[in-house]
Design a protein around this motif. Structure first.
Motif, short mmCIF file in Angstrom:
data_model
loop_
_atom_site.label_atom_id
_atom_site.label_comp_id
_atom_site.label_asym_id
_atom_site.label_seq_id
_atom_site.Cartn_x
_atom_site.Cartn_y
_atom_site.Cartn_z
N VAL A 13 0.84 -1.20 0.00
CA VAL A 13 0.00 0.00 0.00
C VAL A 13 0.87 1.25 0.00
N GLU A 14 1.91 1.28 0.82
CA GLU A 14 2.78 2.46 0.90
C GLU A 14 3.44 2.77 -0.43
N ASN A 15 3.72 1.75 -1.23
CA ASN A 15 4.34 1.97 -2.54
C ASN A 15 3.39 2.64 -3.53
N LEU A 16 2.10 2.60 -3.26
CA LEU A 16 1.12 3.20 -4.15
C LEU A 16 0.80 4.65 -3.79
N LEU A 17 1.31 5.11 -2.64
CA LEU A 17 1.02 6.46 -2.15
C LEU A 17 2.22 7.38 -2.35
N PRO A 18 1.96 8.66 -2.64
CA PRO A 18 3.08 9.59 -2.73
C PRO A 18 3.66 9.95 -1.35
N GLN A 19 2.86 9.81 -0.29
CA GLN A 19 3.32 10.13 1.05
C GLN A 19 4.28 9.05 1.54
N LYS A 20 5.19 9.47 2.39
CA LYS A 20 6.15 8.53 2.98
C LYS A 20 6.12 8.67 4.50
N PHE A 21 6.66 7.64 5.20
CA PHE A 21 6.71 7.67 6.65
C PHE A 21 7.37 8.96 7.11
N PRO A 22 6.86 9.65 8.11
CA PRO A 22 5.79 9.25 9.03
C PRO A 22 4.41 9.78 8.64
N GLN A 44 -1.67 3.76 15.65
CA GLN A 44 -0.47 3.40 16.42
C GLN A 44 -0.01 4.60 17.25
N LYS A 45 0.69 4.31 18.30
CA LYS A 45 1.17 5.34 19.23
C LYS A 45 2.12 6.33 18.55
N ASP A 46 2.90 5.86 17.56
CA ASP A 46 3.88 6.74 16.91
C ASP A 46 3.29 7.54 15.74
N ASN A 47 1.98 7.45 15.50
CA ASN A 47 1.35 8.22 14.44
C ASN A 47 1.42 9.70 14.78
N ILE A 48 1.81 10.51 13.81
CA ILE A 48 1.98 11.94 14.07
C ILE A 48 0.66 12.65 14.40
N ASN A 54 -6.11 10.12 21.34
CA ASN A 54 -7.04 10.22 20.22
C ASN A 54 -6.29 10.37 18.90
N PHE A 55 -6.88 9.83 17.83
CA PHE A 55 -6.43 10.12 16.48
C PHE A 55 -7.17 11.39 16.07
N LEU A 102 -6.16 4.58 20.47
CA LEU A 102 -4.99 3.74 20.23
C LEU A 102 -5.44 2.31 19.91
N HIS A 103 -4.85 1.74 18.86
CA HIS A 103 -5.09 0.38 18.37
C HIS A 103 -6.45 0.17 17.71
N ASP A 104 -7.28 1.23 17.61
CA ASP A 104 -8.51 1.10 16.83
C ASP A 104 -8.14 0.90 15.37
N GLU A 105 -8.96 0.13 14.65
CA GLU A 105 -8.78 -0.06 13.22
C GLU A 105 -9.95 0.58 12.49
N ILE A 106 -9.64 1.60 11.70
CA ILE A 106 -10.68 2.28 10.94
C ILE A 106 -10.67 1.76 9.50
N LYS A 107 -11.85 1.77 8.89
CA LYS A 107 -12.02 1.38 7.48
C LYS A 107 -12.74 2.51 6.76
N THR A 108 -12.21 2.84 5.61
CA THR A 108 -12.78 3.94 4.83
C THR A 108 -13.20 3.46 3.46
N THR A 109 -14.42 3.82 3.08
CA THR A 109 -14.94 3.50 1.76
C THR A 109 -14.94 4.77 0.91
N VAL A 110 -14.27 4.68 -0.23
CA VAL A 110 -14.23 5.76 -1.21
C VAL A 110 -15.16 5.36 -2.35
N SER A 111 -16.10 6.23 -2.67
CA SER A 111 -17.02 5.98 -3.80
C SER A 111 -16.86 7.10 -4.81
#
Length: 144
Positions: A13-22, A44-48, A54-55, A102-111
């Motif tokens: 997935v990361e290879n398909l995005l122009p954004q890079k870590f972090p 994740q805890k290290d997410n900027i 909270n996210f 923290l540790h929640d998993e979100i799912k997003t639908t793009v239409s």
């Protein structure tokens, strides 16, 4: 021709995005068709954008935008072409109801609602445990 994807994880997935870590806010692709995509992110805890357990709203909006970018990136990947850089043209009617923890998993639908001349209008809905927590519309523009 629609192609459904069962599941892709972080490295692909990361290879398909122009954004890079972090700054990567998508770590899964659950499904893809020419007019839709379902992406995911485990907080994740290290997410900027993770602060005070909270996210943040800005992180949710960035996750939504990167989900749109992932759709475009995968379209170009299927054509074996490099994806052009894209930009958010506008954000409309964003409603955020709940901030993930923290540790929640979100799912997003793009239409995809409309696509013409490098401009794409989409509806975006983010869920946590199958409950809608955010939604809105975005318009993205591909750089020429």
């Amino acid at each position: 021709m629609d192609k459904s994807i069962v599941f892709f994880e972080k490295d692909f997935v990361e290879n398909l995005l122009p954004q890079k870590f972090p700054f990567v806010m998508v770590d899964k692709m659950y499904s893809y068709t020419e007019i839709s995509l379902i992406s995911g992110l485990k907080i994740q805890k290290d997410n900027i954008f993770f602060q005070n357990n909270n996210f943040l709203e800005s992180g949710l909006i960035e996750h939504m935008a990167q989900s749109v970018a992932l759709h475009t990136g995968y379209q170009f990947y299927l054509k074996q072409e490099a994806a052009p850089t894209g930009y958010i043209g506008s954000i409309k009617d964003i409603e955020i109801k709940v901030l993930p923890k923290l540790h929640d998993e979100i799912k997003t639908t793009v239409s995809i609602l409309q696509e013409f001349g490098g401009i794409t209008l989409v509806d975006v809905v983010t869920k946590l445990n199958d409950i809608e927590i955010a939604k809105g519309q975005m318009k993205t523009v591909l750089a020429k």
